[in-house]
Enzyme design. Sequence first.
Site, short mmCIF file in Angstrom:
data_model
loop_
_atom_site.label_atom_id
_atom_site.label_comp_id
_atom_site.label_asym_id
_atom_site.label_seq_id
_atom_site.Cartn_x
_atom_site.Cartn_y
_atom_site.Cartn_z
N ASP A 1 -6.23 3.58 -6.49
CA ASP A 1 -5.73 2.23 -6.59
C ASP A 1 -6.04 1.54 -8.12
O ASP A 1 -6.85 2.02 -8.72
CB ASP A 1 -6.69 1.34 -5.44
CG ASP A 1 -6.33 -0.20 -5.36
OD1 ASP A 1 -5.39 -0.52 -6.17
OD2 ASP A 1 -6.84 -0.95 -4.74
N SER A 2 -5.27 0.63 -8.35
CA SER A 2 -5.19 0.32 -9.81
C SER A 2 -6.40 -0.33 -10.06
O SER A 2 -6.74 -0.79 -11.39
CB SER A 2 -3.82 -0.28 -10.11
OG SER A 2 -3.77 -1.84 -9.72
N GLY A 3 -6.95 -0.99 -9.19
CA GLY A 3 -8.14 -1.91 -9.57
C GLY A 3 -7.69 -3.45 -9.23
O GLY A 3 -8.49 -4.48 -9.38
N ASP B 1 -4.94 3.08 4.15
CA ASP B 1 -6.32 3.35 3.69
C ASP B 1 -7.18 2.10 4.32
O ASP B 1 -6.46 0.97 4.47
CB ASP B 1 -6.34 3.35 2.17
CG ASP B 1 -6.39 2.05 1.39
OD1 ASP B 1 -7.54 1.51 1.10
OD2 ASP B 1 -5.30 1.44 1.36
N GLN C 1 5.03 -7.71 -3.19
CA GLN C 1 3.89 -8.69 -2.83
C GLN C 1 4.84 -9.98 -2.26
O GLN C 1 6.05 -9.81 -1.83
CB GLN C 1 3.15 -9.21 -4.33
CG GLN C 1 2.23 -8.27 -4.68
CD GLN C 1 0.84 -8.43 -3.69
OE1 GLN C 1 0.84 -8.95 -2.87
NE2 GLN C 1 0.12 -7.46 -3.95
N HIS D 1 -17.70 11.08 12.80
CA HIS D 1 -17.08 10.48 14.05
C HIS D 1 -16.07 9.49 13.58
O HIS D 1 -14.86 10.02 14.13
CB HIS D 1 -18.08 9.83 15.05
CG HIS D 1 -17.32 9.40 16.42
ND1 HIS D 1 -16.93 10.10 17.30
CD2 HIS D 1 -16.87 8.21 16.31
CE1 HIS D 1 -16.36 9.71 18.20
NE2 HIS D 1 -16.16 8.29 17.55
#
Length: 376
Positions: free
Chosen positions: A92-94, A271, A194, A340
């Site tokens: 991720d770019s931050g 993610d 976006q 798990h």
Amino acid sequence: MVFTLLKTDSGTKARTGRLETDHGTIDTPIFMPVGTLGTVKAVTQDELKEQINAQIILGNTYHLYLRPGCDIISDGGGLHQFMNWDRPILTDSGGYQVYSLSDNRELTEKGARFKSHHDGSKHMFTPENVVEIQRVLGSDIMMILDECPPYPCDKDYAKESMELTHRWAERGRKAFKKSDPHYGHKQFQFGIVQGSTYKNLRRDSAQFMVDQDFEGIAIGGLSVGEPTDLMYEMTDHNTDDLPEDKPRYLMGVGKPANLLHCVARGIDMFDCVLPTRNARNGQLFTRRGIINIRNAKWKNHHKLFDPEFPSDLSQKYTMAYIHHLFRNSEILGLQLATLHNLTFYLWLMKEMKQRIENETFSGWYKDFAEQVDQKI
């Protein structure tokens, strides 16, 4: 990047595919465990490969840039070698971390100024330097710098934010094309859509990102507080405007039920910190629903919960024992729960893939989403 679309479900937009990188092949749909600082908390790299079978993990540019820093990672041969991980990594770019530092950052045309959450030191991310930082990290897939607008926000703000992300995207794509990988393997760059929850803005943003010819496209700015049904609606809307021959990544999502519904809406990659963070707080995701192992009901439950499920927690330890570990803050409890939950997430992706391939996905996913979302 070579992305091959293999199968599309006849009753939904769910799809299977194969994404090829120099560090290995990724079968989609896929969930990426979050290794923010070059480690997925409470599990080892060997466990990630051998027990969880993670095909790709996520690292974070913001956190790795601050600690241990680019010089150390460069001297260590890049993030793969530094953390001893030979499979793909996405960074991720931050941008989201800068978004979360709303009281300690300033957005300008040049980029994002922010203060480190460690020591208050001042830094700046630009579309260009986040490309260079990710070249140093050596991730297989890097993300552009974007602004993630809050929810709710008015349409004027959402439009201005989206247009800033677009201008940054153009600069980031140019910087990517002008630079070279540092470690001899190919790197790829994803754009980020976006537009908050405004359909026309999201359509405009999707078209803009498609026109930049990124190797893949992410849907950003969702799962930031909006109602779940609205997240599904925006996701469904955006995937209509994304090309079929490139991977689609929904950032920061989510619970197992969310994954099921969003795969049905055409998403390939996910993610989220939820399976690992919630595991450390005693929440277990299972095929029957969600368990809070700290609850007193498990104190004297001397049975295996799901002995046919392929995790040590399910097959080897009673619920009473896991409850005991958490009540006494034993590290083994955190480890078993994390293993798990991640095993469950990766199992779920494999199960969805098989059902898409055999044309049973559309008649199954809604009921199963309801089942895995119930509290036990």
